[in-house]
Design an enzyme around this catalytic site. Structure first.
Site, PDB file in Angstrom:
ATOM      1  N   LYS A  86      29.777  55.428   1.114  1.00 11.98           N
ATOM      2  CA  LYS A  86      28.540  55.569   1.890  1.00 11.98           C
ATOM      3  C   LYS A  86      28.728  56.490   3.097  1.00 11.98           C
ATOM      4  CE  LYS A  86      25.927  51.524   0.557  1.00 11.98           C
ATOM      5  NZ  LYS A  86      26.774  50.914  -0.505  1.00 11.98           N
ATOM      6  N   GLU A 108      17.108  51.381   6.056  1.00 11.54           N
ATOM      7  CA  GLU A 108      16.937  50.014   5.589  1.00 11.54           C
ATOM      8  C   GLU A 108      18.235  49.619   4.910  1.00 11.54           C
ATOM      9  OE1 GLU A 108      16.250  52.465   3.546  1.00 11.54           O
ATOM     10  OE2 GLU A 108      17.298  51.632   1.808  1.00 11.54           O
ATOM     11  N   SER A 376      34.563  52.914  -5.485  1.00  8.70           N
ATOM     12  CA  SER A 376      33.574  53.298  -4.475  1.00  8.70           C
ATOM     13  C   SER A 376      33.825  52.686  -3.105  1.00  8.70           C
ATOM     14  CB  SER A 376      32.170  52.936  -4.959  1.00  8.70           C
ATOM     15  OG  SER A 376      32.109  51.574  -5.345  1.00  8.70           O
TER      16      SER A 376
END
Ligand code: PLP
Length: 408
Positions: A86, A108, A376
């Protein structure tokens, strides 16, 4: 992609009239940045000094021996700052915000991981930051809320609707409409209205660009298969882009939850009854009922628990370029345990879906074949969720004793 942001029949931009100018501004900024060769270097420099790029690839020698088939390599996105891929997206969007001259970001978040990543970026770039989060999620994800607040973000619990992610998305759009002059909406995955799917995929492509080069360097050739878990689809898009033009099989693994047959899952592209729809500003496969109401989804991994999916991946499903599979909660916990035990590497529950999908197939492959798994994120930061998933009695005792301290 066509000029309207469609990938085949998927994607597009379904937004309120008042946001049209803001999206056009974003389109222009993204176009300029893609054409500016200095930008990518600026991004790579930032990521190599603030995060951990290039993230290494690790040869999983023990897992390879244990499973007795293809040689297994792992792309280590878990080594990014804040513990997951991310960071690639939020830091890239941070640079974009700076170019656009805006002073505030909103986002969000469901599980809170994207909220923490965005708040981190905002702290680094000196931006004001508001994070919308369903009230239910605020209660469930206190450790992440704690960090967002320490990082200087305002966390707004959303008490409308079912008080989860989709309600938080609605609130974030409402905020954007009211504050578009100063504010950028940092979208968390390769979904949403155009240009977000393309924009997020662009920043995440750094995973695949590095991985392709690293595999060639360390093995002398490309992998036969690449596995990635699929929530919204950003880490999968990231690694897949490195191998799109090659003769490499790409496999996306979705959250099978309690099993597709139970209805409690988040499988949209592997065998499932998801259907085409328009929601949250874009067109893709959604888990919805006949009236177009979004269904409840379930996964042991909060980051994969999502009703829609990247329109780009929907188009790759349709063209057959990417194969989609799913892994159940039980398979995922088992794959996670095995990876920790054999390699001393701790995948996030989300990432463990890619491992589960790969393990299932690795033993059927020959030992001169190579597979690459995208890890990830890291799991050790999710100890509350993972300890629950393992149903660890000593952890439960610890939590009870800890709680008693506060009661006393
Ligand atoms: C958020 C998250 C995901 C899911 O998001 P994608 O956009 O599908 O990549 C996967 N893994 C980790 C570790 C995450 O934090």
């Amino acid at each position: 992609m066509d000029s309207q942001g469609y990938f085949g029949r998927f994607g597009g931009r379904f937004i309120p009239e008042v946001l049209v100018a803001t999206f056009e501004e974003l389109d222009r900024a993204f176009d300029e940045l893609k054409r500016d060769p200095a930008f990518w270097q600026e991004y790579v420099d930032l990521m190599s000094t603030y995060s951990c790029r290039p993230t290494p690839i690790t040869y999983a020698e023990n897992l390879t021996r244990h499973l007795g088939g293809a040689r297994i390599y792992i792309k280590r996105e878990d080594l990014n700052h804040t513990g997951a891929h991310k960071a690639n997206n939020v830091m890239g969007q941070g640079l974009l915000v700076r170019r656009m001259g805006k002073s505030r970001v909103i986002a969000e978040t469901g599980a809170g991981q994207h909220g923490v990543a965005t708040a981190t970026m905002a702290a680094k770039f000196g931006l004001e930051c508001t994070i919308y989060m369903g009230e239910v999620d605020v209660e469930r994800q206190r450790p992440n809320v704690f960090w967002m607040e320490r990082l200087g973000a305002t966390v707004v619990p959303v008490d409308t609707g079912t008080r989860i992610l989709k309600d938080a998305i609605n609130e974030a759009f409402r905020d954007w409409v009211a504050n578009m002059d100063t504010t950028h909406y940092v979208f968390g995955t390769a979904c949403g209205p155009h240009p977000f799917p393309a924009l997020v995929s662009y920043f995440q492509s750094i995973i695949g660009v590095e991985a392709r080069e690293q595999m060639l360097k360390s093995t002398g050739r490309l992998p036969d298969r690449v596995y990635a878990c699929v929530g919204g689809g950003s880490n999968a898009m990231g690694i897949f882009q490195g191998f799109m033009q090659d003769d490499v099989e790409l496999v996306g693994v979705e959250a099978g939850g309690h099993g597709v047959e139970t209805g409690e899952h988040a499988v949209r592209l592997a065998a499932s009854d998801a259907s085409l729809g328009v929601a949250q500003g874009y067109k893709t496969f959604f888990l919805q009922d006949e009236d177009g109401q979004m269904r409840e989804t379930h996964s042991v991994a909060a980051g994969l628990d999502y009703v829609g999916v990247s329109p780009i991946l929907s188009s790759f499903k349709e063209s057959g370029r990417v194969r989609f599979e799913s892994a159940t909660d039980a398979e995922v916990v088992e794959a996670l345990a095995l990876t920790v035990r054999k390699e001393g590497v701790i995948p996030a529950l989300e990432s463990a879906h890619a491992f589960a999908g790969a393990f299932r197939e690795a033993s059927q492959m020959s030992n001169d074949e190579i597979i690459l798994i995208n890890q990830s994120g890291r799991g050790d930061k999710d100890i509350f969720t993972i300890a629950d998933a393992f149903d660890d009695p000593k952890w439960r005792d610890f939590i009870r004793r800890k709680a008693a301290q506060y009661d006393a």
